[in-house]
Design a protein around this motif. Sequence first.
Motif, PDB file in Angstrom:
ATOM      1  N   ASP A 166      85.141  -6.149  18.642  1.00 33.64           N
ATOM      2  CA  ASP A 166      85.401  -5.854  20.055  1.00 33.64           C
ATOM      3  C   ASP A 166      84.113  -5.657  20.852  1.00 33.64           C
ATOM      4  O   ASP A 166      84.044  -6.031  22.030  1.00 33.64           O
ATOM      5  CB  ASP A 166      86.276  -4.600  20.177  1.00 33.64           C
ATOM      6  N   LYS A 167      83.088  -5.083  20.227  1.00 30.03           N
ATOM      7  CA  LYS A 167      81.823  -4.873  20.946  1.00 30.03           C
ATOM      8  C   LYS A 167      81.214  -6.210  21.360  1.00 30.03           C
ATOM      9  O   LYS A 167      80.712  -6.353  22.474  1.00 30.03           O
ATOM     10  CB  LYS A 167      80.845  -4.086  20.066  1.00 30.03           C
ATOM     11  N   LYS A 168      81.258  -7.177  20.464  1.00 28.36           N
ATOM     12  CA  LYS A 168      80.693  -8.495  20.773  1.00 28.36           C
ATOM     13  C   LYS A 168      81.542  -9.213  21.815  1.00 28.36           C
ATOM     14  O   LYS A 168      81.015  -9.876  22.713  1.00 28.36           O
ATOM     15  CB  LYS A 168      80.553  -9.316  19.501  1.00 28.36           C
ATOM     16  N   VAL A 169      82.862  -9.108  21.689  1.00 25.61           N
ATOM     17  CA  VAL A 169      83.742  -9.723  22.684  1.00 25.61           C
ATOM     18  C   VAL A 169      83.449  -9.163  24.071  1.00 25.61           C
ATOM     19  O   VAL A 169      83.327  -9.902  25.058  1.00 25.61           O
ATOM     20  CB  VAL A 169      85.225  -9.494  22.320  1.00 25.61           C
ATOM     21  N   ASN A 170      83.318  -7.848  24.143  1.00 25.03           N
ATOM     22  CA  ASN A 170      83.130  -7.210  25.452  1.00 25.03           C
ATOM     23  C   ASN A 170      81.814  -7.593  26.107  1.00 25.03           C
ATOM     24  O   ASN A 170      81.754  -7.814  27.323  1.00 25.03           O
ATOM     25  CB  ASN A 170      83.230  -5.691  25.302  1.00 25.03           C
ATOM     26  N   ILE A 171      80.745  -7.683  25.310  1.00 25.61           N
ATOM     27  CA  ILE A 171      79.456  -8.013  25.934  1.00 25.61           C
ATOM     28  C   ILE A 171      79.403  -9.491  26.323  1.00 25.61           C
ATOM     29  O   ILE A 171      78.734  -9.854  27.299  1.00 25.61           O
ATOM     30  CB  ILE A 171      78.275  -7.634  25.014  1.00 25.61           C
ATOM     31  N   LEU A 172      80.133 -10.343  25.610  1.00 26.55           N
ATOM     32  CA  LEU A 172      80.195 -11.753  25.997  1.00 26.55           C
ATOM     33  C   LEU A 172      80.961 -11.934  27.304  1.00 26.55           C
ATOM     34  O   LEU A 172      80.499 -12.606  28.225  1.00 26.55           O
ATOM     35  CB  LEU A 172      80.865 -12.576  24.892  1.00 26.55           C
ATOM     36  N   LYS A 173      82.127 -11.327  27.379  1.00 26.80           N
ATOM     37  CA  LYS A 173      82.964 -11.577  28.553  1.00 26.80           C
ATOM     38  C   LYS A 173      82.519 -10.797  29.781  1.00 26.80           C
ATOM     39  O   LYS A 173      82.955 -11.101  30.890  1.00 26.80           O
ATOM     40  CB  LYS A 173      84.433 -11.306  28.244  1.00 26.80           C
ATOM     41  N   SER A 174      81.645  -9.816  29.604  1.00 27.26           N
ATOM     42  CA  SER A 174      81.057  -9.150  30.771  1.00 27.26           C
ATOM     43  C   SER A 174      79.683  -9.717  31.101  1.00 27.26           C
ATOM     44  O   SER A 174      79.139  -9.445  32.168  1.00 27.26           O
ATOM     45  CB  SER A 174      80.941  -7.641  30.525  1.00 27.26           C
ATOM     46  N   GLY A 175      79.143 -10.532  30.187  1.00 28.11           N
ATOM     47  CA  GLY A 175      77.811 -11.093  30.372  1.00 28.11           C
ATOM     48  C   GLY A 175      77.824 -12.590  30.582  1.00 28.11           C
ATOM     49  O   GLY A 175      78.439 -13.093  31.526  1.00 28.11           O
ATOM     50  N   PRO A 176      77.182 -13.347  29.699  1.00 25.16           N
ATOM     51  CA  PRO A 176      76.990 -14.785  29.942  1.00 25.16           C
ATOM     52  C   PRO A 176      78.272 -15.604  29.909  1.00 25.16           C
ATOM     53  O   PRO A 176      78.279 -16.733  30.377  1.00 25.16           O
ATOM     54  CB  PRO A 176      76.043 -15.204  28.810  1.00 25.16           C
ATOM     55  N   TYR A 177      79.362 -15.071  29.353  1.00 23.21           N
ATOM     56  CA  TYR A 177      80.632 -15.795  29.288  1.00 23.21           C
ATOM     57  C   TYR A 177      81.663 -15.230  30.268  1.00 23.21           C
ATOM     58  O   TYR A 177      82.861 -15.410  30.085  1.00 23.21           O
ATOM     59  CB  TYR A 177      81.213 -15.743  27.874  1.00 23.21           C
ATOM     60  N   ARG A 178      81.203 -14.535  31.300  1.00 17.74           N
ATOM     61  CA  ARG A 178      82.156 -13.828  32.181  1.00 17.74           C
ATOM     62  C   ARG A 178      83.008 -14.773  33.022  1.00 17.74           C
ATOM     63  O   ARG A 178      84.051 -14.364  33.535  1.00 17.74           O
ATOM     64  CB  ARG A 178      81.426 -12.828  33.074  1.00 17.74           C
ATOM     65  N   ARG A 179      82.568 -16.014  33.196  1.00 19.64           N
ATOM     66  CA  ARG A 179      83.393 -17.027  33.865  1.00 19.64           C
ATOM     67  C   ARG A 179      83.421 -18.281  33.008  1.00 19.64           C
ATOM     68  O   ARG A 179      82.455 -18.592  32.311  1.00 19.64           O
ATOM     69  CB  ARG A 179      82.845 -17.371  35.261  1.00 19.64           C
TER      70      ARG A 179
END
Length: 837
Positions: free
Chosen positions: A685-698
């Motif tokens: 979940d930590k990796k998912v959250n930083i991806l979707k709030s960071g470089p993968y947010r759109r």
Amino acid sequence: MKVGILKKIEAPYIIQEVAVKTSHRLLCLLILLGMLSWCYPARAAGGSPVAVLRSAHNIQEYQDQHLGVFDDAWQVVLHTLGAANISFEEISDGEVASGQPRIGGYKVIVIPELVDLPMSAVAALDQYQRAGGKIMITDAGGMPEDGAKKLEKIAGVIIFKQITTTEKRKLNWLNGQEKFVSEEFSIGVVIAAFSLSADSSILARWQDLSGTDLGPAMTRCGNCLFISWSQGMQGSISTNASLMAQALENLSPGVSQQAAVQISFAEYEGIRQELEYLLKRTDETIKTAKQADLAVPFKLIQERYDAAMKNVSLFDLAYHDRHFFEADQCLQQARQNFALAFALAMPVRPVEARCIWLDRGTIINTRNPAGMAALFDRLKSAGFNVVYFETNNAGFTMYPSLVGVQNPNIVGWDPLKCAIKEAHKRGMELHSWLWIFNVGNAKHNPIIGKPADYPGPVLSKYDFAWALQSASGSLMPPRQHEFWIDPALSVAKNYVKNLITEIVSQYSLDGIQLDYIRYPFNNRGAEMGFDWSGRMRFEKDTGLNLDVLSEDTRQVWQAWKIQQVSNFVHDVSTMIKQIKPGLRISAAVYAMPKRMRLNNIQQEWEVWVANGWVDTLNPMTYVTSASDLATQASYVRESTADQSLVYPGLLIRQLDSAGLIEQLDSARASGTLGTTLFAAAQLDDKKVNILKSGPYRRDPILTPQSEPLRASRILIDDFANMVNRYLHAPHHHILSDQASTNEVLYQIEQVQKSVHQLTNKASADELDALRHDVSNLHESVKNWLRLEAFIQRGYRAQYIVNYLAQVEAILSYASHRAKCNSSSSPSLTETPAVSNS
């Protein structure tokens, strides 16, 4: 005896993209903070209260049980200790056997990856713990031999089998009736099942995600502590480091502080200089984000930065009080906060391949179509748009097959068909990830109730004569745990071709990925290919004899093996294009230097790319530092001259969320247009959250390989709009003389017109001409924006021009693809990657 010293961090890489990125010196700080606990030398001999036993006897048994490459597991153990900020001394069997005069001064002796020890060492360790010394044992995932059994009995443990988990588990460390810590472990973890002595206590227990108890995970008996999984092979490094530190404290309170890696004054000064520069650069970095007009949460970025600086202040206090363990903890927290701010500021790429390898264990754990849909919801929410679905593993297929044998854990449904449906429903690509010459795995056998020496269903169902053999007749390569078919045998290769034909013909795939497309590791003295059929084929082709393996014969044999693999790639590529033109072909490959690679595994992917047999390379660049990733990714990309797309692989098990962001950015900076994460099982979940709030947010609009010409149009249009926007920005417009501006605008207009005039039938010459124009525009824009750097807007300038670098790489790939296809088709045929079925 030698002191455990971990490698110093290499020079940081240079950022080449991101409007709101820290500068070169800022990234130096991030890496320095992130690697601090790995990069400083442990104390001199006699200085650390912790010793780690590297037992030659244990290593031999580990290899004999085919548990893997011990040195790989050992390095992870050392990284885990480093991440826990524990200095240590490495000791040998002989030193342990010397008894109390040699080992009595240690407070804790760690015995990692235990499967066996000499009885003399066991006796000395028993005497050591009776005298008050503490012992920590970690399991290896094998079955203990006599020495290990005796030591484990002293630790209150009797192992009766190994279990491979089929679903995620949580480890809950207990403190009375309250949870002290909870850590999640992925699918596919090998853990020991064991009974306890009456005087043993349970420190931590396994639970499933619903909270059901699954038995003990960590136990203690007197002065001994037992950890039931291999920290070298199972669990993330950050999780294991946290548990390692707590286990040491449980055994010997205060030892973590005493064993903490010390920070010299010179090292402290170096960190402080970077912090001072970071403070100076913060306002400018946020302004750069505003100038680039990126939709990023500036308030949250500032909050994370402020939190990081507070952690840095606490680091100062702890350092001056010489509390090095607390100092390291503060720096680690600062690193996490800096990484989050960094991730939030990273730009979203409109064209990017965000790939992930979907592993067998995760597929099985979905259990049914509803579970598969939930999994793809999670992958989509994390921002992925390409999934490599593990379609066969250890010889078993992950779908109902007439050619192969379906994995017994998924009989009754078709996970591949279901995954394709769910991927396409969400606009994601689904590629079939295939094991080619590897057809059996001793580590997989216990999961399906097979004996350790079961060679897998392919050899068992068809013919053992297909198997590669060593000079001794072994079907498993030395120090490895797989069974392989001989790439030189037509009948064995036909089995693989029939399997691929079945998959390509029956499923609406977007691509095929070739993995294990090589020989096993078989360098000098450990050669594979002595099976009768294979050697007869070699001797017939070359006139040489393998009875006496001279150096000349060995060189010819190696070149012949390389050709066998490359011939197969050619045949399969041709076959796939005949069955389903436009299907993308990729290969999971090693990024090691060419000479070493050819000698060890006979894999020459340069030839595959040059001939257009593969579209994409997914190099397994499984390193721990961002700078090493940049080096390896750049090597592969430069070796292919952008004739293929390169999506470097990241081993996320060994990365925390901060390390993941650092490596994603490093891959972008190296010029690649995507990355591949291994694997879904370790996507917490930590990796998912930083991806979707960071470089993968759109979501990106598309992947580079799906429609390269359309991807180029999107990037050129985005680039033109961005230039126009910055030229007319009221407060931060681009500064340049009018004549230069007019010239650049004219070039942009011409390139934009050309890219829109080209059709899907564009020839290689037309694509090359467009790429040449884009390259000229690239140079003109760099010169045009030089003034930006002098007025502290250099990062925005770099962000702008990198759009053109991406277009150049895509057009280079498209042109090469068109040239290679010209013999059968005079034009570039573009096929949408995501089908409607």
